[in-house]
Design a protein around this motif. Structure first.
Motif, PDB file in Angstrom:
ATOM      1  N   MET A 135       0.843  -1.200   0.000  1.00 28.91           N
ATOM      2  CA  MET A 135       0.000   0.000   0.000  1.00 28.91           C
ATOM      3  C   MET A 135       0.879   1.250   0.000  1.00 28.91           C
ATOM      4  SD  MET A 135      -2.637   1.354   2.934  1.00 28.91           S
ATOM      5  CE  MET A 135      -3.572  -0.173   2.963  1.00 28.91           C
ATOM      6  N   THR A 136       0.582   2.191  -0.881  1.00 27.90           N
ATOM      7  CA  THR A 136       1.309   3.451  -0.885  1.00 27.90           C
ATOM      8  C   THR A 136       0.867   4.311   0.300  1.00 27.90           C
ATOM      9  OG1 THR A 136      -0.312   4.595  -2.251  1.00 27.90           O
ATOM     10  CG2 THR A 136       1.437   3.382  -3.402  1.00 27.90           C
ATOM     11  N   ILE A 137       1.717   5.282   0.664  1.00 27.21           N
ATOM     12  CA  ILE A 137       1.372   6.182   1.760  1.00 27.21           C
ATOM     13  C   ILE A 137       0.075   6.929   1.445  1.00 27.21           C
ATOM     14  CG2 ILE A 137       2.101   8.206   3.055  1.00 27.21           C
ATOM     15  CD1 ILE A 137       3.596   5.649   3.752  1.00 27.21           C
ATOM     16  N   ALA A 138      -0.057   7.395   0.208  1.00 28.60           N
ATOM     17  CA  ALA A 138      -1.241   8.173  -0.172  1.00 28.60           C
ATOM     18  C   ALA A 138      -2.529   7.359  -0.040  1.00 28.60           C
ATOM     19  CB  ALA A 138      -1.086   8.683  -1.597  1.00 28.60           C
ATOM     20  N   ALA A 139      -2.418   6.025  -0.180  1.00 34.90           N
ATOM     21  CA  ALA A 139      -3.602   5.173  -0.122  1.00 34.90           C
ATOM     22  C   ALA A 139      -3.926   4.695   1.294  1.00 34.90           C
ATOM     23  CB  ALA A 139      -3.410   3.955  -1.029  1.00 34.90           C
ATOM     24  N   HIS A 140      -3.077   5.006   2.253  1.00 35.66           N
ATOM     25  CA  HIS A 140      -3.313   4.557   3.627  1.00 35.66           C
ATOM     26  C   HIS A 140      -4.616   5.170   4.140  1.00 35.66           C
ATOM     27  CE1 HIS A 140      -2.752   3.908   7.928  1.00 35.66           C
ATOM     28  NE2 HIS A 140      -1.788   3.048   7.623  1.00 35.66           N
TER      29      HIS A 140
ATOM     30  N   VAL B  88       3.387   7.653   7.623  1.00 40.83           N
ATOM     31  CA  VAL B  88       1.964   8.010   7.648  1.00 40.83           C
ATOM     32  C   VAL B  88       1.730   9.177   8.609  1.00 40.83           C
ATOM     33  CG1 VAL B  88      -0.333   7.197   8.328  1.00 40.83           C
ATOM     34  CG2 VAL B  88       1.158   5.737   6.945  1.00 40.83           C
TER      35      VAL B  88
ATOM     36  N   GLU C  88       2.896  12.310   6.850  1.00 46.22           N
ATOM     37  CA  GLU C  88       2.025  12.716   5.747  1.00 46.22           C
ATOM     38  C   GLU C  88       0.744  13.365   6.251  1.00 46.22           C
ATOM     39  OE1 GLU C  88       0.986  13.083   1.636  1.00 46.22           O
ATOM     40  OE2 GLU C  88       2.866  12.635   2.667  1.00 46.22           O
TER      41      GLU C  88
ATOM     42  N   SER D 116      12.877  14.411   1.216  1.00 44.54           N
ATOM     43  CA  SER D 116      13.355  13.040   1.160  1.00 44.54           C
ATOM     44  C   SER D 116      14.576  12.840   2.055  1.00 44.54           C
ATOM     45  CB  SER D 116      13.694  12.672  -0.287  1.00 44.54           C
ATOM     46  OG  SER D 116      14.228  11.363  -0.358  1.00 44.54           O
TER      47      SER D 116
END
Length: 350
Positions: A1-6, A63, A66, A263
């Protein structure tokens, strides 16, 4: 799972886009409303760092960062009120004292919001808040210079130093009570909306069962000192929000530099030894500030004369950026930032 999709990132984005960002200019002028805090409580974001066994999410650091970027970029005042909550949660998660069982669950589940009053410990050996023993509890006396979220928080985590140079953290209700008197809300250049006051303590009694941490000052300081060396996710959140107000032909270069600094800064934040690479962490922190200031300045320039209006987004973001320059500042981080400014813009930068 990508961070954006968490799921927690998705909730933060929904909260930001649906509530916080559309109301941010009004909140900046009128104050963080209780309805915003109730929405944050319902979102599950107050349990980001809390153990799953207590109703939290134990989310990975990426997470957590973000969600902080998203909330800060949407409404820095609301972000700042709720970010205070995570230190009490982490303190309880690492505590073996009885207060953990009483409060960690309600805080993790968002049933209660906690503030925190401990930054004055960083002025040691000056001690603004003294603690002394009495039968069955402790008495706090002195002045807490800054306390955010007054009138919004349910409880507060208060810290002081004992006669034996121990740090003592304990919970009390976030309300005026015998031994605790708040000042009038402070009028600040930015984040007045976050309801910051000072607290006058005159033998505020806190029972033993409310104590969350008691440890020698140097042991506590050894874990605290590395934290202000890292770049804050809020800095990147404000910068991204500002660049969204600038035409892409001008924003692209700054956005690329911002991504590169982010980064590197986050890679160091994830380093397993937090006290290593101190100079590099501080340098990246200063670089992040420089890029944030460039981004907010670009937003003001792009907004023209309209950006001088108090209800203009660029002007609000620029002031919030100024606030972040000093938020969480220590003498070490201040010195490193000033040296970086001199090197970039002084004789060394010519």
């Amino acid at each position: 799972m990508t961070i954006a999709a968490h799921p927690l990132v998705a909730r933060a984005r929904e909260l930001a886009d649906g509530l916080l960002s559309p109301a941010a200019e009004r909140v900046d002028q009128e104050g963080v409303p209780a309805s915003h805090i109730e929405a944050v409580k319902r979102s599950g974001l107050l349990g980001l760092n809390a153990p799953v066994a207590y109703g939290g999410s134990a989310a990975p650091p990426a997470v957590v960062r973000e969600t902080a970027e998203i909330l800060a970029g949407a409404c820095c005042s609301t972000w700042f009120v709720q970010t205070q909550h995570h230190t009490p949660v982490l303190t309880l998660a690492g505590s073996g004292l009885p207060v953990r069982e009483r409060l960690l669950g309600p805080l993790a589940r968002g049933e209660l919001l906690s503030g925190v009053a401990y930054a004055h410990l960083r002025s040691y050996p000056r001690v603004p808040v003294r603690v002394r023993r009495e039968a069955g509890g402790w008495l706090f006396s002195g002045t807490v210079p800054w306390y955010t979220g007054w009138g919004l928080n349910d409880v507060l985590l208060l810290a002081g130093v004992t006669e034996d140079d121990e740090v003592l953290f304990a919970f009390t209700e976030a309300r005026e009570q015998p031994g605790l008197r708040p000042s009038e809300p402070m009028r600040l250049a930015a984040l007045t909306a976050a309801r910051t006051v000072s607290l006058d303590l005159d033998d505020l009694r806190v029972p033993d069962e409310a104590v969350a941490l008691r440890t020698p000052f140097e042991e506590w300081a050894a874990t605290d000192r590395p934290r202000p060396r890292n770049a804050s996710p809020a800095v990147f959140g404000i910068a991204e929000a500002a660049l969204a107000l600038v035409a892409e032909e001008y924003a692209a270069g700054l956005r690329g530099s911002l991504a590169e600094i982010r980064s590197r800064a986050y890679a160091l934040a994830d380093h397993p030894v937090p006290y290593e690479h101190a100079a590099e962490r501080l340098a990246l922190r200063a670089e992040a500030f420089t890029l944030m200031r460039a981004a907010t300045t670009a937003a003001v320039v792009a907004g023209g004369g309209r950006a001088m209006s108090l209800d203009h987004r660029a002007q609000r973001l620029a002031r919030e950026g100024l606030f972040l320059l000093v938020q969480g500042q220590t003498s070490e981080s201040r010195t490193a930032h000033l040296k970086a400014l001199v090197e970039r813009h002084g004789a060394g930068g010519r």
